[in-house]
Design an enzyme around this catalytic site. Structure first.
Site, PDB file in Angstrom:
ATOM      1  N   GLY A  27       0.824  -1.215   0.000  1.00  0.00           N
ATOM      2  CA  GLY A  27       0.000   0.000   0.000  1.00  0.00           C
ATOM      3  C   GLY A  27       0.855   1.261   0.000  1.00  0.00           C
ATOM      4  O   GLY A  27       2.089   1.204  -0.081  1.00  0.00           O
TER       5      GLY A  27
ATOM      6  N   ASP B 293      -3.826 -12.797   3.058  1.00  0.00           N
ATOM      7  CA  ASP B 293      -4.749 -12.001   3.871  1.00  0.00           C
ATOM      8  C   ASP B 293      -4.395 -12.168   5.348  1.00  0.00           C
ATOM      9  O   ASP B 293      -4.114 -13.298   5.784  1.00  0.00           O
ATOM     10  CB  ASP B 293      -6.172 -12.507   3.589  1.00  0.00           C
TER      11      ASP B 293
ATOM     12  N   SER C  57      -3.912   6.196  14.087  1.00  0.00           N
ATOM     13  CA  SER C  57      -4.264   7.411  13.358  1.00  0.00           C
ATOM     14  C   SER C  57      -4.679   8.504  14.322  1.00  0.00           C
ATOM     15  O   SER C  57      -5.219   8.218  15.411  1.00  0.00           O
ATOM     16  CB  SER C  57      -5.445   7.086  12.431  1.00  0.00           C
TER      17      SER C  57
ATOM     18  N   TYR D 192     -14.471   3.464  11.052  1.00  0.00           N
ATOM     19  CA  TYR D 192     -13.034   3.299  10.783  1.00  0.00           C
ATOM     20  C   TYR D 192     -12.230   3.670  12.034  1.00  0.00           C
ATOM     21  O   TYR D 192     -11.362   2.908  12.485  1.00  0.00           O
ATOM     22  CB  TYR D 192     -12.622   4.177   9.592  1.00  0.00           C
TER      23      TYR D 192
ATOM     24  N   LYS E  86      -9.529   1.545  14.841  1.00  0.00           N
ATOM     25  CA  LYS E  86      -8.204   1.934  15.358  1.00  0.00           C
ATOM     26  C   LYS E  86      -8.219   1.929  16.883  1.00  0.00           C
ATOM     27  O   LYS E  86      -7.281   1.466  17.522  1.00  0.00           O
ATOM     28  CB  LYS E  86      -7.806   3.318  14.830  1.00  0.00           C
TER      29      LYS E  86
ATOM     30  N   ASN F  36      -1.497  13.562   8.783  1.00  0.00           N
ATOM     31  CA  ASN F  36      -1.936  13.402   7.394  1.00  0.00           C
ATOM     32  C   ASN F  36      -0.753  13.110   6.464  1.00  0.00           C
ATOM     33  O   ASN F  36      -0.101  14.051   5.995  1.00  0.00           O
ATOM     34  CB  ASN F  36      -2.687  14.649   6.921  1.00  0.00           C
TER      35      ASN F  36
ATOM     36  N   ASN G  46      -8.993  11.960  -0.118  1.00  0.00           N
ATOM     37  CA  ASN G  46      -8.110  12.865   0.619  1.00  0.00           C
ATOM     38  C   ASN G  46      -7.666  14.036  -0.245  1.00  0.00           C
ATOM     39  O   ASN G  46      -7.655  13.966  -1.470  1.00  0.00           O
ATOM     40  CB  ASN G  46      -6.914  12.100   1.184  1.00  0.00           C
TER      41      ASN G  46
ATOM     42  N   GLY H 250     -18.926  15.262   9.210  1.00  0.00           N
ATOM     43  CA  GLY H 250     -17.928  14.556  10.030  1.00  0.00           C
ATOM     44  C   GLY H 250     -16.585  15.252  10.099  1.00  0.00           C
ATOM     45  O   GLY H 250     -15.716  14.837  10.864  1.00  0.00           O
TER      46      GLY H 250
HETATM   47  P1  NAD Z   1      -3.386   1.573   1.737  1.00  0.00           P
HETATM   48  O1  NAD Z   1      -4.789   1.161   1.494  1.00  0.00           O
HETATM   49  O2  NAD Z   1      -2.620   2.158   0.619  1.00  0.00           O
HETATM   50  O3  NAD Z   1      -2.550   0.321   2.318  1.00  0.00           O
HETATM   51  C1  NAD Z   1      -3.135  -0.688   3.080  1.00  0.00           C
HETATM   52  C2  NAD Z   1      -2.704  -2.020   2.460  1.00  0.00           C
HETATM   53  O4  NAD Z   1      -3.259  -3.087   3.225  1.00  0.00           O
HETATM   54  C3  NAD Z   1      -3.194  -2.190   1.022  1.00  0.00           C
HETATM   55  O5  NAD Z   1      -2.093  -2.523   0.204  1.00  0.00           O
HETATM   56  C4  NAD Z   1      -4.196  -3.343   1.094  1.00  0.00           C
HETATM   57  O6  NAD Z   1      -4.170  -4.121  -0.087  1.00  0.00           O
HETATM   58  C5  NAD Z   1      -3.720  -4.089   2.326  1.00  0.00           C
HETATM   59  N1  NAD Z   1      -4.745  -4.832   3.057  1.00  0.00           N
HETATM   60  C6  NAD Z   1      -5.945  -4.372   3.493  1.00  0.00           C
HETATM   61  N2  NAD Z   1      -6.601  -5.361   4.123  1.00  0.00           N
HETATM   62  C7  NAD Z   1      -5.788  -6.449   4.110  1.00  0.00           C
HETATM   63  C8  NAD Z   1      -5.903  -7.774   4.606  1.00  0.00           C
HETATM   64  N3  NAD Z   1      -7.021  -8.190   5.210  1.00  0.00           N
HETATM   65  N4  NAD Z   1      -4.876  -8.618   4.429  1.00  0.00           N
HETATM   66  C9  NAD Z   1      -3.753  -8.229   3.787  1.00  0.00           C
HETATM   67  N5  NAD Z   1      -3.594  -6.992   3.279  1.00  0.00           N
HETATM   68  C10 NAD Z   1      -4.611  -6.124   3.439  1.00  0.00           C
HETATM   69  O7  NAD Z   1      -3.392   2.557   2.989  1.00  0.00           O
HETATM   70  P2  NAD Z   1      -2.218   3.449   3.581  1.00  0.00           P
HETATM   71  O8  NAD Z   1      -2.566   4.855   3.352  1.00  0.00           O
HETATM   72  O9  NAD Z   1      -0.916   2.942   3.138  1.00  0.00           O
HETATM   73  O10 NAD Z   1      -2.425   3.151   5.131  1.00  0.00           O
HETATM   74  C11 NAD Z   1      -1.691   2.147   5.817  1.00  0.00           C
HETATM   75  C12 NAD Z   1      -2.197   2.069   7.252  1.00  0.00           C
HETATM   76  O11 NAD Z   1      -2.050   3.338   7.870  1.00  0.00           O
HETATM   77  C13 NAD Z   1      -3.678   1.706   7.367  1.00  0.00           C
HETATM   78  O12 NAD Z   1      -3.842   0.862   8.489  1.00  0.00           O
HETATM   79  C14 NAD Z   1      -4.342   3.047   7.616  1.00  0.00           C
HETATM   80  O13 NAD Z   1      -5.543   2.908   8.344  1.00  0.00           O
HETATM   81  C15 NAD Z   1      -3.283   3.757   8.421  1.00  0.00           C
HETATM   82  N6  NAD Z   1      -3.391   5.225   8.331  1.00  0.00           N
HETATM   83  C16 NAD Z   1      -3.352   5.819   7.094  1.00  0.00           C
HETATM   84  C17 NAD Z   1      -3.471   7.203   7.006  1.00  0.00           C
HETATM   85  C18 NAD Z   1      -3.461   7.894   5.658  1.00  0.00           C
HETATM   86  O14 NAD Z   1      -3.828   9.059   5.595  1.00  0.00           O
HETATM   87  N7  NAD Z   1      -3.032   7.263   4.567  1.00  0.00           N
HETATM   88  C19 NAD Z   1      -3.614   7.970   8.159  1.00  0.00           C
HETATM   89  C20 NAD Z   1      -3.638   7.327   9.403  1.00  0.00           C
HETATM   90  C21 NAD Z   1      -3.509   5.941   9.467  1.00  0.00           C
HETATM   91  C1  UD1 Z   2      -9.420  11.986   6.693  1.00  0.00           C
HETATM   92  C2  UD1 Z   2     -10.308  11.059   7.489  1.00  0.00           C
HETATM   93  C3  UD1 Z   2      -9.566  10.605   8.725  1.00  0.00           C
HETATM   94  C4  UD1 Z   2      -8.259   9.948   8.354  1.00  0.00           C
HETATM   95  C5  UD1 Z   2      -7.441  10.954   7.531  1.00  0.00           C
HETATM   96  C6  UD1 Z   2      -6.149  10.377   7.050  1.00  0.00           C
HETATM   97  C7  UD1 Z   2     -12.588  11.799   7.017  1.00  0.00           C
HETATM   98  C8  UD1 Z   2     -13.812  12.462   7.570  1.00  0.00           C
HETATM   99  N1  UD1 Z   2     -11.536  11.762   7.840  1.00  0.00           N
HETATM  100  O1  UD1 Z   2      -9.099  13.050   7.497  1.00  0.00           O
HETATM  101  O2  UD1 Z   2     -10.340   9.681   9.460  1.00  0.00           O
HETATM  102  O3  UD1 Z   2      -7.538   9.562   9.506  1.00  0.00           O
HETATM  103  O4  UD1 Z   2      -8.209  11.327   6.387  1.00  0.00           O
HETATM  104  O5  UD1 Z   2      -6.408   9.374   6.115  1.00  0.00           O
HETATM  105  O6  UD1 Z   2     -12.594  11.295   5.907  1.00  0.00           O
HETATM  106  N2  UD1 Z   2     -10.733  18.558   1.747  1.00  0.00           N
HETATM  107  C9  UD1 Z   2     -11.299  19.369   0.788  1.00  0.00           C
HETATM  108  N3  UD1 Z   2     -11.596  18.822  -0.425  1.00  0.00           N
HETATM  109  C10 UD1 Z   2     -11.347  17.518  -0.737  1.00  0.00           C
HETATM  110  C11 UD1 Z   2     -10.770  16.693   0.255  1.00  0.00           C
HETATM  111  C12 UD1 Z   2     -10.491  17.243   1.495  1.00  0.00           C
HETATM  112  O7  UD1 Z   2     -11.528  20.543   1.020  1.00  0.00           O
HETATM  113  O8  UD1 Z   2     -11.649  17.076  -1.857  1.00  0.00           O
HETATM  114  C13 UD1 Z   2     -10.371  19.148   3.048  1.00  0.00           C
HETATM  115  C14 UD1 Z   2     -11.045  18.518   4.248  1.00  0.00           C
HETATM  116  O9  UD1 Z   2     -12.263  19.127   4.522  1.00  0.00           O
HETATM  117  C15 UD1 Z   2      -9.975  18.758   5.332  1.00  0.00           C
HETATM  118  C16 UD1 Z   2      -8.652  18.688   4.571  1.00  0.00           C
HETATM  119  O10 UD1 Z   2      -8.974  18.933   3.216  1.00  0.00           O
HETATM  120  O11 UD1 Z   2     -10.116  20.039   5.862  1.00  0.00           O
HETATM  121  C17 UD1 Z   2      -7.963  17.343   4.676  1.00  0.00           C
HETATM  122  O12 UD1 Z   2      -8.870  16.326   4.286  1.00  0.00           O
HETATM  123  P1  UD1 Z   2      -8.438  14.794   4.141  1.00  0.00           P
HETATM  124  O13 UD1 Z   2      -7.235  14.702   3.279  1.00  0.00           O
HETATM  125  O14 UD1 Z   2      -9.644  14.010   3.730  1.00  0.00           O
HETATM  126  O15 UD1 Z   2      -7.978  14.353   5.612  1.00  0.00           O
HETATM  127  P2  UD1 Z   2      -8.749  14.483   7.017  1.00  0.00           P
HETATM  128  O16 UD1 Z   2     -10.023  15.198   6.896  1.00  0.00           O
HETATM  129  O17 UD1 Z   2      -7.774  15.017   7.993  1.00  0.00           O
END
Ligand code: NAD
Ligand code: UD1
Length: 344
Positions: free
Chosen positions: A17, A65, A131, A155, A159, A185, A205, A300
């Site tokens: 991922g 998985d 997160s 979600y 966590k 983020n 995002n 939200g």
């Molecule tokens: P991502 O979706 O790109 O990566 C997650 C990976 O896990 C994917 O490759 C998916 O194929 C794999 N996966 C999901 N379910 C699985 C399962 N049951 N078995 C095996 N593989 C599985 O997401 P990411 O952005 O890289 O996030 C990684 C972790 O960090 C996640 O747990 C996410 O909740 C956490 N996180 C992400 C963010 C963010 O903004 N990206 C923020 C806070 C926390």
């Molecule tokens: C989102 C998730 C949060 C998660 C985090 C990181 C929601 C409600 N929250 O948070 O649970 O931990 O991502 O993965 O989805 N924005 C725009 N236009 C867009 C997209 C976003 O204006 O098209 C704004 C949002 O309102 C926010 C900021 O950009 O103010 C960041 O948004 P986003 O990247 O989705 O992250 P979070 O809201 O922090």
């Protein structure tokens, strides 16, 4: 973690991922050998080869998985990792509201199976992707690790449930080394332009959405709310370069190598950035314009959220070093060199 200095294998669940793939490169750079375990439900099958190309070393990949105990048992037996970094999980807030059971089953159920498999294999070192969502709508910013935790969506509940499970595990078995890293983020990409974030469908995002507008894949950005109680009325977040974030994981592993413990640590920069500030920084980095409309708030959402990164600094000796311009430049390099992402 095993004190055996020759065993540098780390099982990386979700290693194909966005964050996991960058972590694999950072692990290789630090002399570890990542073993990717990913079912590819949200990742491209091309990622393991890209990681190997960027890291300059072969990388093991097993498609599987985390809910499959036999699959995990086989991986622990074959590779004998000394630690696990657990990224695997589903992460879309909107989807979790529609399908809460699937999120519980995949994220929480999968973690139960992983923990049992680790215990069986005698592996007791775990870094977990938590997160900032566990802080909900914070009472004060910057947010310290002692702020109250609460859940605002299914979600976020997964966590919190996993953090709780890990706390109970440590209480019962204090020989474990466990870290819950609370990400703010994560944005940006590896600076080489060969790896980055490749969301399927319409990005949820902000940063990937802006990048797709800049490259011409989408017409305009919708800014969710211009009337938040923030300096320019748009939402404020703590964007952290993904390379900084994954280097924080390497620092965490090194700390866990020194002994057991239970850690909850924020990974953020400590700086809040508004939506419009990010748009302007991306325009400057890309030389493209990012047209936008200010629309209604997203249900939200919260006004502002940024980390107090002091604990990470004192405990891990780590701090984020890449600024907003670098986050945007690296995200843009990845986006314009790979306009369709990994292309599958
Ligand atoms: P991502 O979706 O790109 O990566 C997650 C990976 O896990 C994917 O490759 C998916 O194929 C794999 N996966 C999901 N379910 C699985 C399962 N049951 N078995 C095996 N593989 C599985 O997401 P990411 O952005 O890289 O996030 C990684 C972790 O960090 C996640 O747990 C996410 O909740 C956490 N996180 C992400 C963010 C963010 O903004 N990206 C923020 C806070 C926390
Ligand atoms: C989102 C998730 C949060 C998660 C985090 C990181 C929601 C409600 N929250 O948070 O649970 O931990 O991502 O993965 O989805 N924005 C725009 N236009 C867009 C997209 C976003 O204006 O098209 C704004 C949002 O309102 C926010 C900021 O950009 O103010 C960041 O948004 P986003 O990247 O989705 O992250 P979070 O809201 O922090």
């Amino acid at each position: 973690m095993s004190p055996n200095a020759t065993n540098r294998k780390v099982l990386v669940t979700g290693g194909a991922g966005y964050i996991g793939s960058h972590a694999c490169v950072a692990l290789c750079d630090a002399g570890y050998q990542p073993v990717i375990y990913d079912n590819l439900c949200n990742a491209s099958r091309h990622v393991p080869a890209r990681i190997a190309e960027v890291a300059g070393v072969p990388v093991d990949f097993v498609q599987g998985d985390i809910r499959d105990a036999d699959g995990l048992r086989g991986v622990f037996r074959e590779f004998e990792p000394c630690a696990v970094i657990h990224f695997a999980g589903l992460k879309s807030v909107g989807e979790s509201v529609r399908e809460p059971g699937r999120y519980q089953d995949n994220n929480v159920g999968g973690t139960h199976v992983l923990l049992r498999s680790m215990d069986e294999a005698g592996v007791r070192t775990l870094v977990f992707s938590s997160s900032a969502t566990v802080y909900g709508d914070p009472d004060v910013v910057p947010i310290t690790e002692s702020a109250p935790v609460r859940t605002t969506n299914p979600y976020g509940q997964t966590k919190l449930d996993i953090e709780c499970l890990l706390g109970e595990l440590y209480e019962a078995s204090p020989d474990w080394g466990i870290a819950c890293l609370r990400y703010f983020n994560p944005v940006g990409a590896h600076p080489g332009g060969r790896m980055g974030e490749d969301p399927s469908g319409i990005p949820n995002n902000l940063m990937p959405f802006i990048a797709q507008v800049a490259v011409g894949r989408r017409e305009r950005l919708q800014v969710f709310g211009g009337d938040w109680p923030t300096p320019d009325g748009t939402g404020v977040r703590d964007y952290i370069h993904v390379m900084d974030l994954v280097e924080g994981h390497v620092a965490m592993l090194r700390l866990l190598e020194r002994g057991p413990g239970l850690h909850h640590i924020n990974l953020g920069t400590g700086r809040g950035v508004s939506v419009l500030e990010l748009v302007r920084a991306f325009e400057a980095a890309s030389g493209r314009s990012v047209p936008y409309d200010i629309v209604a708030r997203r249900p939200g959402d919260i006004a502002e959220c940024w980390a107090d990164p002091t604990l990470a600094r004192s405990r891990l000796g780590w701090r984020a070093s890449r600024d907003l311009a670098e986050m945007c430049a690296d995200a843009w390099r990845w986006q314009h060199l790979n306009p369709q992402g990994y292309g599958d």
